[in-house]
Design a protein around this motif. Structure first.
Motif, PDB file in Angstrom:
ATOM      1  N   VAL A 139       1.942  -2.953   8.871  1.00 49.59           N
ATOM      2  CA  VAL A 139       1.037  -3.410   9.938  1.00 49.59           C
ATOM      3  C   VAL A 139      -0.358  -2.820   9.727  1.00 49.59           C
ATOM      4  O   VAL A 139      -1.377  -3.512   9.864  1.00 49.59           O
ATOM      5  N   ALA A 140      -0.425  -1.546   9.389  1.00 42.94           N
ATOM      6  CA  ALA A 140      -1.723  -0.899   9.157  1.00 42.94           C
ATOM      7  C   ALA A 140      -2.465  -1.572   8.010  1.00 42.94           C
ATOM      8  O   ALA A 140      -3.678  -1.822   8.089  1.00 42.94           O
TER       9      ALA A 140
ATOM     10  N   ASP B 255      -3.005   7.376  11.533  1.00 48.60           N
ATOM     11  CA  ASP B 255      -3.229   8.281  10.406  1.00 48.60           C
ATOM     12  C   ASP B 255      -3.679   7.498   9.169  1.00 48.60           C
ATOM     13  O   ASP B 255      -4.588   7.934   8.441  1.00 48.60           O
ATOM     14  N   LEU B 256      -3.083   6.344   8.941  1.00 43.63           N
ATOM     15  CA  LEU B 256      -3.509   5.519   7.805  1.00 43.63           C
ATOM     16  C   LEU B 256      -4.927   4.995   8.008  1.00 43.63           C
ATOM     17  O   LEU B 256      -5.706   4.910   7.052  1.00 43.63           O
ATOM     18  N   PHE B 257      -5.294   4.664   9.226  1.00 37.04           N
ATOM     19  CA  PHE B 257      -6.664   4.223   9.513  1.00 37.04           C
ATOM     20  C   PHE B 257      -7.675   5.348   9.284  1.00 37.04           C
ATOM     21  O   PHE B 257      -8.830   5.092   8.948  1.00 37.04           O
TER      22      PHE B 257
ATOM     23  N   GLY C  41      -7.669   7.402   6.881  1.00 32.51           N
ATOM     24  CA  GLY C  41      -8.017   7.355   5.465  1.00 32.51           C
ATOM     25  C   GLY C  41      -8.218   8.707   4.817  1.00 32.51           C
ATOM     26  O   GLY C  41      -8.865   8.816   3.771  1.00 32.51           O
ATOM     27  N   ASP C  42      -7.656   9.760   5.421  1.00 25.81           N
ATOM     28  CA  ASP C  42      -7.815  11.115   4.865  1.00 25.81           C
ATOM     29  C   ASP C  42      -6.684  11.420   3.889  1.00 25.81           C
ATOM     30  O   ASP C  42      -5.668  12.027   4.245  1.00 25.81           O
ATOM     31  N   GLY C  43      -6.819  10.983   2.668  1.00 23.93           N
ATOM     32  CA  GLY C  43      -5.794  11.256   1.676  1.00 23.93           C
ATOM     33  C   GLY C  43      -4.545  10.419   1.920  1.00 23.93           C
ATOM     34  O   GLY C  43      -4.605   9.313   2.445  1.00 23.93           O
ATOM     35  N   TYR C  44      -3.397  10.976   1.553  1.00 26.46           N
ATOM     36  CA  TYR C  44      -2.126  10.268   1.656  1.00 26.46           C
ATOM     37  C   TYR C  44      -1.407  10.640   2.949  1.00 26.46           C
ATOM     38  O   TYR C  44      -1.466  11.790   3.398  1.00 26.46           O
ATOM     39  N   THR C  45      -0.717   9.652   3.525  1.00 21.16           N
ATOM     40  CA  THR C  45       0.045   9.879   4.749  1.00 21.16           C
ATOM     41  C   THR C  45       1.507  10.110   4.394  1.00 21.16           C
ATOM     42  O   THR C  45       2.129   9.314   3.673  1.00 21.16           O
TER      43      THR C  45
END
Length: 326
Positions: A85-86, A138-140, A142-146
């Protein structure tokens, strides 16, 4: 700015090409924004459609240039994994040049049971929704990998490689205290289909003060009021069952059975039918009085969209601006 007027791309009653044509016409007519349902099934067999909302919205983003777009609403916890979805939302925001809002909700059995796994009780669905919201936010960022380890979802080293310049706002569908608290804390807007001021108050108390409130209201425009009422009864008699019922029923036959005793007069009492613009404004005023900043109208009948849009441009929009500003 007054209460904005929206158009509903109702996937349950039209195919994808028609929906894109309708939203393009709605933009030309002057509607402020458009919302799209995201279903796997129509509510009733008589509606007859259910194309994929995300593919259709991608086409709509390219066919329009001004009108806001929104899912109303996507369930990010059954048919779709929240990471997917993200990604969909971020991509659509790029295509729409920042005009998209991700509307989310806890889902309905009607659309989500198709992937198996049963249909859990409401409190579990809310737990899943909260986890999904944290993953998407968290994906929005965009700080590295989730990476996420939850009760219901896991995410392994996920990253959105194409993020829009304008972060996707998240709207959350609410119906009671628990969902209002989740929305106030984790969402950028409140979504509701009932003009209940207490929902906004609960949303405010949980952190929603100053954030948009987006409502939706069905109407059945037709110069022939009898035809309008008949069509509303045929395709929308399920609407008055309430969301505690609508979320639980598994298919169109169940909605048909649950609404079998709803009469045409019952539908006409709850849905403006005909071409009386004052009746539409009066019904919409309940939402304005309850603090809603946006209201999307659903014109009942897949083959009635162009007449409705033309009437809206000529008659409804001027009356709307006078009544609600904007």
């Amino acid at each position: 700015m007054g209460m904005q007027l929206g158009y509903t791309m109702m996937t349950e009653q039209a195919g994808p090409k028609e929906l894109v044509a309708y939203v393009t016409a709605a933009e030309r007519a002057g509607f402020d924004f458009a919302v799209s349902s995201d279903h796997f099934s129509p509510w009733l067999d008589e509606q007859g459609h259910s194309p994929n909302a995300w593919v259709t919205l991608g086409a709509a983003a390219q066919a329009t240039s001004r009108i806001g777009l929104m899912t109303y609403v996507t369930c990010p916890s059954f048919r779709y994994h929240p990471a997917v979805v993200a990604q969909q939302a971020a991509t659509l925001q790029i295509l729409a040049d920042g005009r998209f809002t991700l509307g989310l909700g806890a889902g309905e059995n009607l659309n989500e049971h198709v992937v198996g796994g049963g249909w859990p009780p409401a409190d579990v669905r809310h737990e899943m929704l909260v986890e999904a919201l944290h993953i998407i936010r968290d994906l929005f960022d965009g700080d590295g990998y989730t990476n996420f380890r939850g009760e219901h979802f896991d995410v392994e080293s996920a990253k959105l490689w194409d993020l829009p310049d304008t972060r996707v706002p998240i709207g959350l569908a609410v119906s009671g205290k628990q969902s209002c608290e989740i929305a106030g804390e984790l969402a950028d807007a409140m979504i509701a289909v009932e003009p209940r001021s207490e929902l906004g108050e609960l949303f405010d108390a949980a952190g929603g003060t100053g954030k948009p409130r987006v409502g939706q209201m069905p109407i059945s425009f037709d110069p022939d009021r009898t035809a309008a009422t008949k069509r509303a009864h045929e395709q929308f008699r399920w609407f008055g069952l309430g969301w505690k019922v609508n979320a639980e029923l598994p298919g169109t036959s169940a909605f048909d059975a649950a609404s079998q005793f709803v009469r045409e007069d019952d539908v006409a009492e709850s849905i403006p039918c005909g071409d009386d613009v004052d009746a539409v404004i009066e019904a919409a005023r309940e939402y304005a009085d309850a603090g809603f900043t946006h209201l999307a109208l659903v014109q009942i009948g897949g083959d009635q969209q162009h007449p409705f849009i033309e009437w809206s441009e000529r008659t409804l929009l001027p009356a709307w601006r006078e009544a609600f500003g904007g």
